[in-house]
Design a protein around this motif. Structure first.
Motif, PDB file in Angstrom:
ATOM      1  N   LEU A   1       0.826  -1.203   0.000  1.00 50.94           N
ATOM      2  CA  LEU A   1       0.000   0.000   0.000  1.00 50.94           C
ATOM      3  C   LEU A   1       0.860   1.252   0.000  1.00 50.94           C
ATOM      4  N   ILE A   2       1.886   1.276   0.835  1.00 49.79           N
ATOM      5  CA  ILE A   2       2.782   2.437   0.924  1.00 49.79           C
ATOM      6  C   ILE A   2       3.503   2.639  -0.404  1.00 49.79           C
ATOM      7  N   ALA A   3       3.991   1.554  -1.001  1.00 49.72           N
ATOM      8  CA  ALA A   3       4.662   1.660  -2.297  1.00 49.72           C
ATOM      9  C   ALA A   3       3.702   2.176  -3.365  1.00 49.72           C
ATOM     10  N   ARG A   4       2.465   1.720  -3.323  1.00 50.68           N
ATOM     11  CA  ARG A   4       1.460   2.172  -4.299  1.00 50.68           C
ATOM     12  C   ARG A   4       1.148   3.650  -4.111  1.00 50.68           C
ATOM     13  N   LEU A   5       1.025   4.095  -2.854  1.00 47.32           N
ATOM     14  CA  LEU A   5       0.763   5.511  -2.586  1.00 47.32           C
ATOM     15  C   LEU A   5       1.921   6.392  -3.052  1.00 47.32           C
ATOM     16  N   GLU A   6       3.150   5.923  -2.904  1.00 45.52           N
ATOM     17  CA  GLU A   6       4.318   6.705  -3.316  1.00 45.52           C
ATOM     18  C   GLU A   6       4.435   6.807  -4.834  1.00 45.52           C
ATOM     19  N   SER A   7       3.831   5.865  -5.553  1.00 47.57           N
ATOM     20  CA  SER A   7       3.993   5.839  -7.012  1.00 47.57           C
ATOM     21  C   SER A   7       2.789   6.392  -7.781  1.00 47.57           C
ATOM     22  N   LEU A   8       1.881   7.075  -7.102  1.00 44.70           N
ATOM     23  CA  LEU A   8       0.721   7.643  -7.791  1.00 44.70           C
ATOM     24  C   LEU A   8       1.165   8.697  -8.792  1.00 44.70           C
ATOM     25  N   SER A   9       0.405   8.850  -9.875  1.00 49.83           N
ATOM     26  CA  SER A   9       0.820   9.795 -10.912  1.00 49.83           C
ATOM     27  C   SER A   9      -0.175  10.919 -11.176  1.00 49.83           C
ATOM     28  N   SER A  10      -1.357  10.866 -10.525  1.00 52.25           N
ATOM     29  CA  SER A  10      -2.334  11.927 -10.760  1.00 52.25           C
ATOM     30  C   SER A  10      -3.274  12.055  -9.571  1.00 52.25           C
ATOM     31  N   LEU A  11      -3.983  13.179  -9.535  1.00 60.73           N
ATOM     32  CA  LEU A  11      -4.968  13.393  -8.484  1.00 60.73           C
ATOM     33  C   LEU A  11      -6.096  12.371  -8.588  1.00 60.73           C
ATOM     34  N   ALA A  12      -6.466  11.998  -9.788  1.00 62.95           N
ATOM     35  CA  ALA A  12      -7.521  10.994  -9.974  1.00 62.95           C
ATOM     36  C   ALA A  12      -7.121   9.656  -9.341  1.00 62.95           C
ATOM     37  N   GLU A  13      -5.856   9.265  -9.514  1.00 65.15           N
ATOM     38  CA  GLU A  13      -5.374   8.028  -8.896  1.00 65.15           C
ATOM     39  C   GLU A  13      -5.385   8.138  -7.381  1.00 65.15           C
ATOM     40  N   LEU A  14      -5.005   9.298  -6.860  1.00 68.69           N
ATOM     41  CA  LEU A  14      -5.011   9.519  -5.415  1.00 68.69           C
ATOM     42  C   LEU A  14      -6.425   9.409  -4.861  1.00 68.69           C
ATOM     43  N   LYS A  15      -7.382  10.035  -5.527  1.00 66.67           N
ATOM     44  CA  LYS A  15      -8.779   9.956  -5.095  1.00 66.67           C
ATOM     45  C   LYS A  15      -9.283   8.512  -5.167  1.00 66.67           C
ATOM     46  N   ASP A  16      -8.884   7.782  -6.213  1.00 66.20           N
ATOM     47  CA  ASP A  16      -9.278   6.391  -6.353  1.00 66.20           C
ATOM     48  C   ASP A  16      -8.703   5.551  -5.207  1.00 66.20           C
ATOM     49  N   MET A  17      -7.446   5.809  -4.828  1.00 66.87           N
ATOM     50  CA  MET A  17      -6.830   5.081  -3.718  1.00 66.87           C
ATOM     51  C   MET A  17      -7.537   5.397  -2.405  1.00 66.87           C
ATOM     52  N   GLU A  18      -7.932   6.659  -2.216  1.00 69.05           N
ATOM     53  CA  GLU A  18      -8.691   7.021  -1.013  1.00 69.05           C
ATOM     54  C   GLU A  18      -9.980   6.203  -0.932  1.00 69.05           C
ATOM     55  N   LYS A  19     -10.695   6.104  -2.058  1.00 69.50           N
ATOM     56  CA  LYS A  19     -11.946   5.348  -2.097  1.00 69.50           C
ATOM     57  C   LYS A  19     -11.704   3.864  -1.843  1.00 69.50           C
ATOM     58  N   ARG A  20     -10.648   3.325  -2.442  1.00 69.49           N
ATOM     59  CA  ARG A  20     -10.349   1.902  -2.272  1.00 69.49           C
ATOM     60  C   ARG A  20      -9.930   1.579  -0.844  1.00 69.49           C
ATOM     61  N   MET A  21      -9.137   2.467  -0.222  1.00 65.42           N
ATOM     62  CA  MET A  21      -8.740   2.236   1.171  1.00 65.42           C
ATOM     63  C   MET A  21      -9.970   2.258   2.079  1.00 65.42           C
ATOM     64  N   HIS A  22     -10.900   3.159   1.783  1.00 64.97           N
ATOM     65  CA  HIS A  22     -12.112   3.226   2.604  1.00 64.97           C
ATOM     66  C   HIS A  22     -12.984   1.992   2.383  1.00 64.97           C
TER      67      HIS A  22
END
Length: 133
Positions: free
Chosen positions: A44-65
């Motif tokens: 999870l930490i590696a995936r968060l560090e390798s995000l490339s856009s705000l859309a991906e970040l928002k998607d990760m927030e939704k998936r973590m929730h």
């Protein structure tokens, strides 16, 4: 209690106040957070560090929730934002969430924002702090 999935091992006594045992003792509790084993946390930490856009970040927030019940809130500071440190990244308190994990998630997101400032600018723009500049 035997869970149908691998669960996180307990922290050393006195090192964490996550409440893992209380979560295991209550059959009605939301045990999704215990699916985050140490290996999965590293992924999870590696995936968060390798995000490339705000859309991906928002998607990760939704998936973590959805998958773990972790609620992450990312907002610009009410004060002037000069660096990535001016962006508030909060992980909501949750029974079963390890103290170290709660610190590691915002740190990984900050490293991502430092490496890719376009995401930080998009966060600021989403909150209309750049004023359409």
């Amino acid at each position: 209690m035997n869970a149908p999935f691998p669960i996180r091992k307990e922290c050393p006594p006195g090192a964490c106040t996550c409440g893992r045992e209380a979560l295991l003792d209550d059959p009605q509790s939301d045990m999704r957070i215990l699916r985050l084993t140490r290996e999965e946390e590293k992924r999870l930490i590696a995936r968060l560090e390798s995000l490339s856009s705000l859309a991906e970040l928002k998607d990760m927030e939704k998936r973590m929730h959805a998958q773990l019940g972790i609620v992450v809130t990312i907002t610009p500071s009410i004060h002037e934002v000069r660096t990535v440190r001016g962006i508030n990244i909060q992980v909501e308190e949750q029974t079963g969430l390890c103290r170290k994990t709660k610190q590691a998630i915002p740190a990984a997101i900050r490293r991502c924002l430092e490496a890719k400032p376009d995401i930080a600018y998009a966060i600021l723009d989403a909150h209309d702090l750049l004023g359409g500049a």
